[in-house]
Design a protein around this motif. Sequence first.
Motif, mmCIF file in Angstrom:
data_model
loop_
_atom_site.group_PDB
_atom_site.id
_atom_site.type_symbol
_atom_site.label_atom_id
_atom_site.label_comp_id
_atom_site.label_asym_id
_atom_site.label_seq_id
_atom_site.Cartn_x
_atom_site.Cartn_y
_atom_site.Cartn_z
ATOM 1 N N LEU A 138 -5.746 3.090 -5.590
ATOM 2 C CA LEU A 138 -7.036 3.455 -4.998
ATOM 3 C C LEU A 138 -8.015 3.963 -6.051
ATOM 4 N N GLU A 139 -7.494 4.564 -7.098
ATOM 5 C CA GLU A 139 -8.362 5.130 -8.133
ATOM 6 C C GLU A 139 -8.674 4.140 -9.260
ATOM 7 N N SER A 140 -7.954 3.022 -9.323
ATOM 8 C CA SER A 140 -8.130 2.132 -10.471
ATOM 9 C C SER A 140 -8.702 0.764 -10.129
ATOM 10 N N SER A 141 -8.817 0.439 -8.845
ATOM 11 C CA SER A 141 -9.251 -0.904 -8.468
ATOM 12 C C SER A 141 -10.668 -1.206 -8.930
ATOM 13 N N GLU A 142 -10.837 -2.354 -9.564
ATOM 14 C CA GLU A 142 -12.143 -2.788 -10.031
ATOM 15 C C GLU A 142 -12.807 -3.743 -9.051
ATOM 16 N N VAL A 143 -12.007 -4.291 -8.150
ATOM 17 C CA VAL A 143 -12.519 -5.307 -7.223
ATOM 18 C C VAL A 143 -11.987 -5.019 -5.826
ATOM 19 N N ILE A 144 -12.853 -5.244 -4.834
ATOM 20 C CA ILE A 144 -12.430 -5.218 -3.435
ATOM 21 C C ILE A 144 -12.691 -6.601 -2.858
ATOM 22 N N LEU A 145 -11.738 -7.099 -2.084
ATOM 23 C CA LEU A 145 -11.870 -8.421 -1.491
ATOM 24 C C LEU A 145 -12.344 -8.319 -0.056
ATOM 25 N N GLU A 146 -13.302 -9.153 0.307
ATOM 26 C CA GLU A 146 -13.705 -9.265 1.714
ATOM 27 C C GLU A 146 -12.713 -10.218 2.360
ATOM 28 N N TYR A 147 -11.689 -9.676 2.960
ATOM 29 C CA TYR A 147 -10.515 -10.458 3.306
ATOM 30 C C TYR A 147 -10.735 -11.421 4.463
ATOM 31 N N LYS A 148 -10.402 -12.678 4.198
ATOM 32 C CA LYS A 148 -10.372 -13.711 5.229
ATOM 33 C C LYS A 148 -8.910 -13.950 5.556
ATOM 34 N N ILE A 149 -8.577 -13.812 6.820
ATOM 35 C CA ILE A 149 -7.171 -13.869 7.212
ATOM 36 C C ILE A 149 -6.589 -15.252 6.954
ATOM 37 N N ILE A 150 -5.684 -15.299 5.985
ATOM 38 C CA ILE A 150 -4.942 -16.516 5.668
ATOM 39 C C ILE A 150 -3.480 -16.314 6.022
ATOM 40 N N HIS A 151 -2.983 -15.142 5.664
ATOM 41 C CA HIS A 151 -1.593 -14.785 5.955
ATOM 42 C C HIS A 151 -1.595 -13.728 7.061
ATOM 43 N N LYS B 127 -4.032 -8.190 8.263
ATOM 44 C CA LYS B 127 -5.198 -8.305 9.138
ATOM 45 C C LYS B 127 -6.094 -7.122 8.822
ATOM 46 N N CYS B 128 -7.193 -7.386 8.147
ATOM 47 C CA CYS B 128 -8.053 -6.299 7.724
ATOM 48 C C CYS B 128 -9.434 -6.837 7.363
ATOM 49 N N LYS B 129 -10.359 -5.927 7.153
ATOM 50 C CA LYS B 129 -11.724 -6.283 6.770
ATOM 51 C C LYS B 129 -11.836 -6.432 5.247
ATOM 52 N N MET B 130 -11.235 -5.509 4.531
ATOM 53 C CA MET B 130 -11.300 -5.489 3.071
ATOM 54 C C MET B 130 -9.886 -5.347 2.510
ATOM 55 N N LEU B 131 -9.716 -5.807 1.282
ATOM 56 C CA LEU B 131 -8.421 -5.668 0.617
ATOM 57 C C LEU B 131 -8.637 -5.064 -0.769
ATOM 58 N N ILE B 132 -7.986 -3.935 -1.007
ATOM 59 C CA ILE B 132 -7.971 -3.324 -2.332
ATOM 60 C C ILE B 132 -6.631 -3.689 -2.961
ATOM 61 N N TYR B 133 -6.667 -4.158 -4.194
ATOM 62 C CA TYR B 133 -5.396 -4.525 -4.820
ATOM 63 C C TYR B 133 -5.358 -4.055 -6.268
ATOM 64 N N ASP B 134 -4.142 -3.932 -6.764
ATOM 65 C CA ASP B 134 -3.956 -3.528 -8.149
ATOM 66 C C ASP B 134 -2.641 -4.115 -8.637
ATOM 67 N N ILE B 135 -2.632 -4.598 -9.870
ATOM 68 C CA ILE B 135 -1.416 -5.145 -10.457
ATOM 69 C C ILE B 135 -0.860 -4.124 -11.436
ATOM 70 N N THR B 136 0.305 -3.611 -11.138
ATOM 71 C CA THR B 136 0.883 -2.539 -11.947
ATOM 72 C C THR B 136 2.385 -2.456 -11.695
#
Length: 231
Positions: free
Chosen positions: A128-141, A145-154
Motif C-alpha cells: 500500500l505504501e510502495s505502489s506506483e500504479v493503480i489499475l482501473e480493474y476490468k473483471i477478467i478473472h 471483483k473490484c473497482k481498482m487494483l493496487i499491486y506490488d511485486i515483492t
Amino acid sequence: MLGVKGLHKLSEKPNISKISMKLLLEYYEEYLKPYSFTYELEDGQVIDLNFEKEHFCHLIGVETVAKNVYRNEAVLKRYKGELGYRRIDDGEITFQHLKNLKHRRSGKSKFKSIKDKLIFFYLIPHALESSEVILEYKIIHNAIKCKMLIYDITHGVCVNIGVDEDEDTPGYHFMRTFLIERITQNNDGLKFVSGQPSVFVKKITKTEVSSGKVVLVKSPNQSEVEEKKNN
C-alpha cells in the motif's frame, strides 16, 4: 513464533508454523485498521482506502473455508464480519480449526487454498505504501471483483489488493479482496495485472484515523519520500 513487529520487518516469507490467525489479526490492528491511505492519481481521481473489523475474515479467506462446509447462513455468520473477527481474537478460530472444517462428502478442507493469503498477509502494508500504479480493474478473472487494483511485486510474488467503493457511502473505499500470485519460471505473477488500464499514483498519504495525523507522505514517481515521525 513471530511477533507483530517481527512480522512487519521480514525480508522473506515466513514459515506458516511461525504465524497464527491471532497474530495476523493483531498485525491488521497495528498496521492497517488504525490508518487510512489516500491515493491521488494522475487522472485527478482521489481514492481514500479504509479498514474495518468486518472486512478481515473475508480478506484472509476464513469465509472461503467455512463455505466449503456450511450452507446455513446462521452458521456462516460465525465466520464473517465482526463476529468472525471476535472469534479469532478470542482464539476460537485458528489455523487448526479451519483445517478441521472438511467437506461432508469429499472429506477435504479448503485451508490449503488460503495458505498463501496467510503467509503473505504481512506484505499488504508495504504494498500500500510502495505502489506506483493503480489499475482501473476490468473483471477478467472472477477471483477479483473490484473497482481498482493496487499491486506490488515483492518477495517473489505479486500482491494483488482489490479496492471497491462502498455503495452506501460514496467516496469511502475498502479492501474487498487480497490475492497472491507466486512468480516462477513458468508464471510471471501478472495474471490479474496484464491488460488492465493503469493510472500513475502522484501521491500517497497515510493518516492516523483517530487523530487525523499524517504519518507518511510519498510520491512514488519521485525519489523523495517524506516520513513524519511520531513525537
